[in-house]
Design a protein around this motif. Structure first.
Motif, mmCIF file in Angstrom:
data_model
loop_
_atom_site.group_PDB
_atom_site.id
_atom_site.type_symbol
_atom_site.label_atom_id
_atom_site.label_comp_id
_atom_site.label_asym_id
_atom_site.label_seq_id
_atom_site.Cartn_x
_atom_site.Cartn_y
_atom_site.Cartn_z
ATOM 1 N N PHE A 160 79.779 41.042 107.219
ATOM 2 C CA PHE A 160 79.832 40.703 108.659
ATOM 3 C C PHE A 160 79.683 39.297 108.690
ATOM 4 C CE2 PHE A 160 75.238 40.356 108.204
ATOM 5 C CZ PHE A 160 74.778 39.558 109.383
ATOM 6 N N PHE A 161 80.730 38.898 110.000
ATOM 7 C CA PHE A 161 80.430 37.497 110.517
ATOM 8 C C PHE A 161 79.726 37.574 111.817
ATOM 9 C CE2 PHE A 161 85.176 37.767 108.616
ATOM 10 C CZ PHE A 161 84.655 37.206 107.504
ATOM 11 N N ALA A 162 78.722 36.689 111.468
ATOM 12 C CA ALA A 162 77.634 36.689 112.931
ATOM 13 C C ALA A 162 78.266 35.983 113.896
ATOM 14 C CB ALA A 162 76.416 35.960 112.297
ATOM 15 N N SER A 163 77.937 36.380 115.019
ATOM 16 C CA SER A 163 78.370 35.457 116.410
ATOM 17 C C SER A 163 77.106 34.474 116.557
ATOM 18 C CB SER A 163 78.301 36.834 117.569
ATOM 19 O OG SER A 163 79.352 37.485 117.358
ATOM 20 N N LEU A 164 77.469 33.483 117.424
ATOM 21 C CA LEU A 164 76.461 32.370 117.842
ATOM 22 C C LEU A 164 76.587 32.305 119.432
ATOM 23 C CD1 LEU A 164 77.400 29.559 115.322
ATOM 24 C CD2 LEU A 164 75.516 31.117 115.364
ATOM 25 N N PRO A 165 75.432 32.202 119.977
ATOM 26 C CA PRO A 165 75.245 32.074 121.457
ATOM 27 C C PRO A 165 75.969 30.930 122.106
ATOM 28 C CG PRO A 165 73.311 31.547 120.407
ATOM 29 C CD PRO A 165 74.234 31.857 119.242
ATOM 30 N N LEU A 166 77.293 30.380 121.596
ATOM 31 C CA LEU A 166 77.853 29.318 122.438
ATOM 32 C C LEU A 166 78.364 29.922 123.866
ATOM 33 C CD1 LEU A 166 79.666 28.186 119.053
ATOM 34 C CD2 LEU A 166 77.997 26.976 120.415
ATOM 35 N N PRO A 167 78.317 28.756 124.607
ATOM 36 C CA PRO A 167 78.329 27.459 124.454
ATOM 37 C C PRO A 167 76.879 26.644 124.458
ATOM 38 C CG PRO A 167 78.821 27.765 126.771
ATOM 39 C CD PRO A 167 78.535 29.344 125.880
ATOM 40 N N SER A 168 76.005 27.357 124.297
ATOM 41 C CA SER A 168 74.621 26.922 123.982
ATOM 42 C C SER A 168 74.412 26.352 122.524
ATOM 43 C CB SER A 168 73.443 27.956 124.400
ATOM 44 O OG SER A 168 72.142 27.318 124.236
ATOM 45 N N ILE A 169 74.428 25.038 122.644
ATOM 46 C CA ILE A 169 74.251 24.465 121.014
ATOM 47 C C ILE A 169 73.130 24.600 120.456
ATOM 48 C CG2 ILE A 169 74.620 22.203 119.882
ATOM 49 C CD1 ILE A 169 77.062 23.194 121.212
ATOM 50 N N PRO A 170 71.827 24.290 121.309
ATOM 51 C CA PRO A 170 70.640 24.737 120.590
ATOM 52 C C PRO A 170 70.288 25.714 120.011
ATOM 53 C CG PRO A 170 70.306 23.425 122.731
ATOM 54 C CD PRO A 170 71.919 23.711 122.630
ATOM 55 N N ASP A 171 70.616 26.855 120.993
ATOM 56 C CA ASP A 171 70.575 28.101 120.574
ATOM 57 C C ASP A 171 71.395 28.588 119.244
ATOM 58 O OD1 ASP A 171 68.500 29.419 122.349
ATOM 59 O OD2 ASP A 171 69.991 28.779 123.838
ATOM 60 N N ALA A 172 72.935 28.124 119.319
ATOM 61 C CA ALA A 172 73.561 28.264 118.149
ATOM 62 C C ALA A 172 73.158 27.804 117.031
ATOM 63 C CB ALA A 172 74.876 27.751 118.516
ATOM 64 N N LEU A 173 72.281 26.579 117.012
ATOM 65 C CA LEU A 173 72.033 25.992 115.681
ATOM 66 C C LEU A 173 70.763 26.900 115.124
ATOM 67 C CD1 LEU A 173 71.800 22.238 116.916
ATOM 68 C CD2 LEU A 173 73.351 23.421 115.115
ATOM 69 N N MET A 174 69.870 27.454 116.171
ATOM 70 C CA MET A 174 68.815 28.240 115.604
ATOM 71 C C MET A 174 69.476 29.624 114.870
ATOM 72 S SD MET A 174 65.384 27.859 118.110
ATOM 73 C CE MET A 174 66.623 28.189 119.859
ATOM 74 N N GLU A 175 70.474 30.083 115.897
ATOM 75 C CA GLU A 175 70.833 31.194 114.998
ATOM 76 C C GLU A 175 71.761 31.205 113.866
ATOM 77 O OE1 GLU A 175 71.461 35.666 115.673
ATOM 78 O OE2 GLU A 175 70.040 34.165 116.448
ATOM 79 N N ILE A 176 72.264 30.014 113.497
ATOM 80 C CA ILE A 176 72.971 29.925 112.190
ATOM 81 C C ILE A 176 71.780 30.196 111.196
ATOM 82 C CG2 ILE A 176 73.928 28.250 110.613
ATOM 83 C CD1 ILE A 176 75.138 26.717 113.237
ATOM 84 N N ASP A 177 70.887 29.483 111.304
ATOM 85 C CA ASP A 177 69.727 29.728 110.296
ATOM 86 C C ASP A 177 69.205 31.308 110.177
ATOM 87 O OD1 ASP A 177 69.531 27.210 109.537
ATOM 88 O OD2 ASP A 177 68.164 26.474 110.830
ATOM 89 N N ARG A 178 68.840 31.895 111.164
ATOM 90 C CA ARG A 178 68.538 33.308 111.269
ATOM 91 C C ARG A 178 69.638 34.058 110.688
ATOM 92 N NH1 ARG A 178 67.728 38.340 114.278
ATOM 93 N NH2 ARG A 178 69.693 37.976 115.445
ATOM 94 N N ALA A 179 70.806 33.823 111.075
ATOM 95 C CA ALA A 179 71.875 34.711 110.648
ATOM 96 C C ALA A 179 72.137 34.445 108.894
ATOM 97 C CB ALA A 179 73.225 34.506 111.189
#
Length: 350
Positions: free
Chosen positions: A105-124
């Motif tokens: 799977f290719f994970a989604s990121l909660p963009l356009p929220s940059i801070p939340d996207a950065l956290m989700e990268i690590d989690r994913a």
């Protein structure tokens, strides 16, 4: 030459989607009716139907992702966007965990929220074992070359990530964020009153964001990133010559937040050959493959079905179009690369 490109040839599918009930309900609740992006109805998906399609079409593995409109369904509701992103990523991660030989799977990121996207990268990557990330062609007007995305690209570049680009409806910079659902479509996309988004808008918005990645030097700067571009590059092979020539003359608009990197066709082609792959999802493949073939070799194409947004029976039918087209351009070894081997190499865990 034997015909080695049809239904019976083993495939790895880099462009396929899931549409679980909780996501369908969220899309409807956000006001996108009767279907996402103004489509006539939600796609019909179930795990059983997806596995049956894979069996009938000899797909060894599907790399699934969230299609448009993505997981951030309301521009002014960050909490809901983060929650749905995590729920969707958890769902696809569980598919991979349950069927490790069948699904990635290719994970989604909660963009356009940059801070939340950065956290989700690590989690994913660290908790969910994602194989890469899906980026919509824009996130409420945040296109691929936008400098605001620099922190996201820096982190993904450190992880040598694969990014699968998926089209969505275009979004002008000043589009209202207090209008959501189907009502929003007429504000952001020309001719949405006449045609459904996949007819034109998806193709053009994919091209728009990939051109932005190239012209701003974004792809070149983050050289460890690898990009999968859908629908055989969309309109890119048809417009790349003109875009590069005009950009070399005019540059970026004065006062723009974009920097402009001058490219020759030769330099841009080298960049494309190094960092971009192109999936074969979609219709009218023959002309697109011929056009893209002048830019890249057989090692830069991957198979994609686009199920269930392309209905399962229709996706099997498209294997016949592939069977008719690929042998005109490639030998059996190259066709095997396109349908499976390139994806194996691209998505192999380092």
């Amino acid at each position: 030459m034997t015909n080695n490109a049809g239904v019976n040839t083993p495939k790895i599918d880099t462009h396929s989607h899931v549409y679980p009930d909780f996501y369908r309900d969220a899309v409807i609740a956000s006001g996108q009716v009767p279907g996402p992006d103004g489509n006539a109805a939600p796609p019909k998906w179930s795990l059983e139907a997806h596995l049956s399609f894979m069996d009938q079409n000899n797909v060894a593995k599907s790399y699934v992702s969230c299609s448009s409109p993505g997981t951030f369904l309301e521009a002014n509701n960050t909490a809901a966007g983060v929650a749905l992103t995590q729920q969707f990523n958890n769902f696809t991660a569980n598919l991979k965990k349950t069927y490790p030989d069948k699904f990635g799977f290719f994970a989604s990121l909660p963009l356009p929220s940059i801070p939340d996207a950065l956290m989700e990268i690590d989690r994913a990557l660290d908790e969910l074992n994602a194989d890469g990330f899906v980026f919509l062609s824009n996130f409420y007007g945040l296109y691929g070359g936008d400098p605001k995305l620099a922190p996201v690209y820096e982190k993904l570049n450190q992880r040598k990530a694969v990014i699968f680009v998926h089209p969505t409806i275009p979004c002008p910079r000043d589009a209202p964020i207090d209008v959501s659902g189907t009502a929003r479509l007429d504000y952001v996309a020309p001719l949405m009153n006449a045609y459904q988004a996949p007819t034109m808008e998806f193709i053009f918005d994919t091209t728009r964001t990939v051109v932005d990645l190239i012209l701003t030097g974004t792809a070149m700067t983050y050289s460890e990133l690898k990009w999968i571009v859908p629908h055989c590059g969309s309109a890119l092979p048809s417009v790349i010559d003109r875009v590069l020539r005009i950009s070399s003359i005019l540059g970026a608009k004065q006062g723009s937040d974009r920097k402009s990197v001058p490219y020759t066709l030769q330099n841009a082609t080298a960049l494309i050959q190094r960092q971009f792959w192109f999936d074969l999802a979609g219709f009218s493949m023959q002309n697109q493959i011929w056009n893209m073939r002048r830019l890249v070799g057989a090692d830069k194409f991957v198979y994609g079905s686009d199920v269930p947004f392309t209905a399962f029976p229709a996706a099997i039918g498209l294997a016949g179009e592939i069977a008719a087209t690929l042998p005109e351009l490639f030998n059996d070894r190259e066709i095997g690369m396109i349908l499976a081997d390139n994806a194996k190499k691209l998505l192999a865990k380092k």
